[in-house]
Design an enzyme around this catalytic site. Structure first.
Site, PDB file in Angstrom:
ATOM      1  NE  ARG A  76     -58.987 -73.155 -66.921  1.00 55.52           N
ATOM      2  CZ  ARG A  76     -58.764 -73.406 -68.216  1.00 55.52           C
ATOM      3  NH1 ARG A  76     -58.125 -72.521 -68.973  1.00 55.52           N
ATOM      4  NH2 ARG A  76     -59.187 -74.519 -68.764  1.00 55.52           N
ATOM      5  CG  HIS A 120     -54.859 -77.178 -71.095  1.00 51.82           C
ATOM      6  ND1 HIS A 120     -55.463 -76.041 -70.583  1.00 51.82           N
ATOM      7  CD2 HIS A 120     -54.687 -76.930 -72.411  1.00 51.82           C
ATOM      8  CE1 HIS A 120     -55.633 -75.159 -71.567  1.00 51.82           C
ATOM      9  NE2 HIS A 120     -55.162 -75.669 -72.684  1.00 51.82           N
ATOM     10  CD  GLU A 165     -60.391 -74.796 -75.398  1.00 51.06           C
ATOM     11  OE1 GLU A 165     -59.761 -75.217 -76.380  1.00 51.06           O
ATOM     12  OE2 GLU A 165     -60.549 -73.591 -75.171  1.00 51.06           O
ATOM     13  CG  ASN A 294     -61.945 -72.241 -72.182  1.00 48.01           C
ATOM     14  OD1 ASN A 294     -62.240 -71.807 -71.067  1.00 48.01           O
ATOM     15  ND2 ASN A 294     -61.108 -73.239 -72.354  1.00 48.01           N
ATOM     16  CE1 TYR A 296     -58.515 -67.373 -76.544  1.00 53.46           C
ATOM     17  CE2 TYR A 296     -59.698 -69.442 -76.369  1.00 53.46           C
ATOM     18  CZ  TYR A 296     -58.709 -68.597 -75.928  1.00 53.46           C
ATOM     19  OH  TYR A 296     -57.917 -68.951 -74.871  1.00 53.46           O
ATOM     20  CD  GLU A 371     -58.247 -71.497 -72.431  1.00 52.82           C
ATOM     21  OE1 GLU A 371     -58.266 -71.267 -73.658  1.00 52.82           O
ATOM     22  OE2 GLU A 371     -57.810 -72.548 -71.946  1.00 52.82           O
TER      23      GLU A 371
HETATM   24  C1  PNW Z   1     -57.503 -72.872 -76.519  1.00 50.64           C
HETATM   25  N1  PNW Z   1     -59.805 -74.122 -82.420  1.00 50.64           N
HETATM   26  O1  PNW Z   1     -57.128 -73.552 -77.674  1.00 50.64           O
HETATM   27  C2  PNW Z   1     -56.668 -73.546 -75.436  1.00 50.64           C
HETATM   28  O2  PNW Z   1     -57.381 -73.960 -74.306  1.00 50.64           O
HETATM   29  C3  PNW Z   1     -55.416 -72.832 -75.111  1.00 50.64           C
HETATM   30  O3  PNW Z   1     -54.485 -73.761 -74.624  1.00 50.64           O
HETATM   31  C4  PNW Z   1     -54.928 -72.057 -76.309  1.00 50.64           C
HETATM   32  O4  PNW Z   1     -53.654 -71.519 -76.156  1.00 50.64           O
HETATM   33  C5  PNW Z   1     -55.955 -70.977 -76.586  1.00 50.64           C
HETATM   34  O5  PNW Z   1     -57.253 -71.524 -76.740  1.00 50.64           O
HETATM   35  C6  PNW Z   1     -55.639 -70.099 -77.789  1.00 50.64           C
HETATM   36  O6  PNW Z   1     -55.645 -70.859 -78.968  1.00 50.64           O
HETATM   37  C7  PNW Z   1     -57.845 -73.616 -78.838  1.00 50.64           C
HETATM   38  O7  PNW Z   1     -59.140 -74.364 -83.443  1.00 50.64           O
HETATM   39  C8  PNW Z   1     -57.137 -73.983 -79.967  1.00 50.64           C
HETATM   40  O8  PNW Z   1     -61.054 -74.030 -82.445  1.00 50.64           O
HETATM   41  C9  PNW Z   1     -57.779 -74.154 -81.161  1.00 50.64           C
HETATM   42  C10 PNW Z   1     -59.143 -73.960 -81.214  1.00 50.64           C
HETATM   43  C11 PNW Z   1     -59.871 -73.592 -80.080  1.00 50.64           C
HETATM   44  C12 PNW Z   1     -59.196 -73.421 -78.892  1.00 50.64           C
END
Ligand code: PNW
Length: 467
Positions: A76, A120, A165, A294, A296, A371
């Site tokens: 991707r 992106h 995002e 995505n 985290y 992601e």
């Molecule tokens: C995502 N937040 O970014 C992106 O899609 C990627 O490019 C990035 O490298 C990855 O996650 C890791 O950070 C985010 O603050 C950045 O909530 C910030 C946030 C969420 C996603």
């Protein structure tokens, strides 16, 4: 016990143009908002920029070889808009398109499916100069750009996603200002969210018009898993408000063709939403062939009686400005548990929750985790090897949660690790390493970490070894 994923499950890794390509001024590329932002002192840690990044623009053939060694079934990546259409308007630059064509051909030659993201976060600076995402014209320009890329690559790329995002683009870019273009406003993020939704809808129409019927059109969202600190009514209300601004402002129009009425109420002192024109919602509710998720870390919220303390602790980087227009009086709390280098708590149950939620909200739409991954303080040992057992544990736990979601009925078709290689981590510059492959920045040497070897085996066998 070993967990088996369904046959045909897609194993991939992800990246984004500005984070990896470098070659910022080559072959006719002009600045995007991230070039401008990263070159503005104080915006990115240590003054890092994407000028060189991991030099993927020149090293993509080596990088694709690396992907083959890792048994990836899919890659991707995103297209840099200003590489292809430097002013964001008008004719395309052939050399820009040639780069992506060469990358795609290299991938196909290695048996790796290209999964292309059109946007992106790297808006051509000229379009920001004209007002950026808060302006409707940006959505119209995006559709034109989508048509150009589809015309050039539609014969060889089958999996297309419009935006990555959009929450980050709208609310971090125009609200908290921690992302480009760094504007700190209250109305602009809401207008931007709508025009990003509209860009998706118009872009999807342009893709359908240019692509063969077999092509898939999708979007990648970063839905928040929002949990209340207590079950007191005011904390449940904080949860509802953040859910509206993080999730339903996108899923409402995309999946149901309407903005949520509570969101409209919560933001009534800022806007009457008259920038939403007749017909927009029908365009946005374009049937999706797939939905990218995505994930985290989850968020834990409570009601705050003091706006300032709430804004400072919004869970999204250092800014005195809130990314939550109309719902500034919400506090974000650290969820308990072990954390990554981003300070993000490791909680795989959030991934399971999201997959089940979007299975319900988007019935019949296949899901992909576009992601998931973690930053750790990776360092080579004396022999030059990089051992990252914490990342293996993270991936193992999140893949187990994904497997459970499939067992519980989610139509999950694939997983993309963020990220293939260490890269430019936005406002954190090169200080945060998300890669399965370590980058020695001074030499640009690529060193697969132990997690890369681990993931290569998962990708080859479709089986997740027990923790
Ligand atoms: C995502 N937040 O970014 C992106 O899609 C990627 O490019 C990035 O490298 C990855 O996650 C890791 O950070 C985010 O603050 C950045 O909530 C910030 C946030 C969420 C996603």
């Amino acid at each position: 016990m070993t967990l088996s994923f369904p046959p045909g499950f897609l194993w991939g890794a992800a990246s984004a143009a500005y984070q990896v390509e470098g070659a910022a001024q080559e072959d006719g590329r002009t600045p995007s908002i991230w070039d401008t932002f990263s070159h503005t002192p104080g915006k990115v840690l240590a003054g890092d920029t994407g000028d060189v990044a991991v030099d993927h623009y020149h090293r993509f053939r080596d990088d694709v070889r690396l992907m083959s060694e890792l048994n990836l079934g899919a890659y991707r990546f995103s297209v840099s808009w200003s590489r292809v259409q430097p002013t964001g308007r008008g004719p395309a630059v052939q050399r820009g398109l040639d780069f992506y064509r060469a990358l795609v051909d290299e991938l196909l030659g290695a048996g790796i499916q290209p999964v292309l993201t059109l946007y992106h976060w790297d808006l051509p600076q000229e379009l920001e100069n004209a007002g950026g995402w808060p302006e409707r014209e940006t959505a119209e320009r995006f559709a034109e750009y989508a048509g150009i890329v589809a015309g050039a690559l539609g014969d060889r790329v089958e999996f297309w996603t419009t935006l990555n995002e959009p929450w980050c683009s709208a609310f971090l870019g125009y609200g908290s200002g921690v992302h480009a273009p760094g504007r700190t406003e209250r109305l602009a993020p809401l207008r931007a969210a709508h025009h990003l939704n509209l860009a998706h809808g118009l872009g999807a129409q342009a893709l359908r018009a240019a692509l063969p019927a077999r092509a898939q059109v999708a979007i990648s969202l970063n839905p928040a898993v929002v949990r209340p600190l207590t079950d007191k009514p005011e904390d449940l209300d904080a949860q509802r408000r953040i859910d509206a601004l993080a999730n339903r402002v996108f899923s409402g129009p995309l999946l149901r063709g309407a903005y949520p009425s509570d969101l409209i109420r919560d933001t009534a002192s800022i806007t009457d939403w008259s920038f939403v024109r007749d017909g927009d919602l029908a365009v946005i509710k374009h049937p999706l062939d797939a939905l990218g998720i995505n994930y985290y870390t989850p968020s834990l919220v409570s009601a705050a009686d003091d706006e300032e303390s709430a804004a400072r602790n919004d869970g999204h980087g250092d800014s005195s400005h809130s990314p939550w227009p109309g719902s500034e009086r919400v506090s974000f709390h650290q969820t308990p548990g072990e954390r990554t280098e981003m300070g993000w708590t490791i909680d795989p149950s959030g991934l399971h929750d999201l997959l089940m939620r979007y299975s319900r909200e988007a019935p019949g739409v296949p899901l992909y985790i576009t992601e998931n991954g973690a930053a750790f303080d990776d360092k080579p040992d004396a022999e030059g090897a990089v051992h990252d057992p914490q990342r293996i544990d993270y991936l193992q736990a999140h893949l187990a949660a994904a497997h459970q979601a499939i067992a519980d009925g989610a139509d999950l078709r694939g997983y993309f690790l963020w990220s293939l290689m260490d890269n430019f981590e936005w406002a954190y510059g090169y200080s945060k390493r998300f890669g399965a492959v370590y980058i020695d920045y001074p030499t640009q040497a690529r060193v697969p970490k132990s997690s890369a070897h681990w993931y290569a085996r998962v990708a080859r066998t479709g089986e997740l070894p027990a923790a």
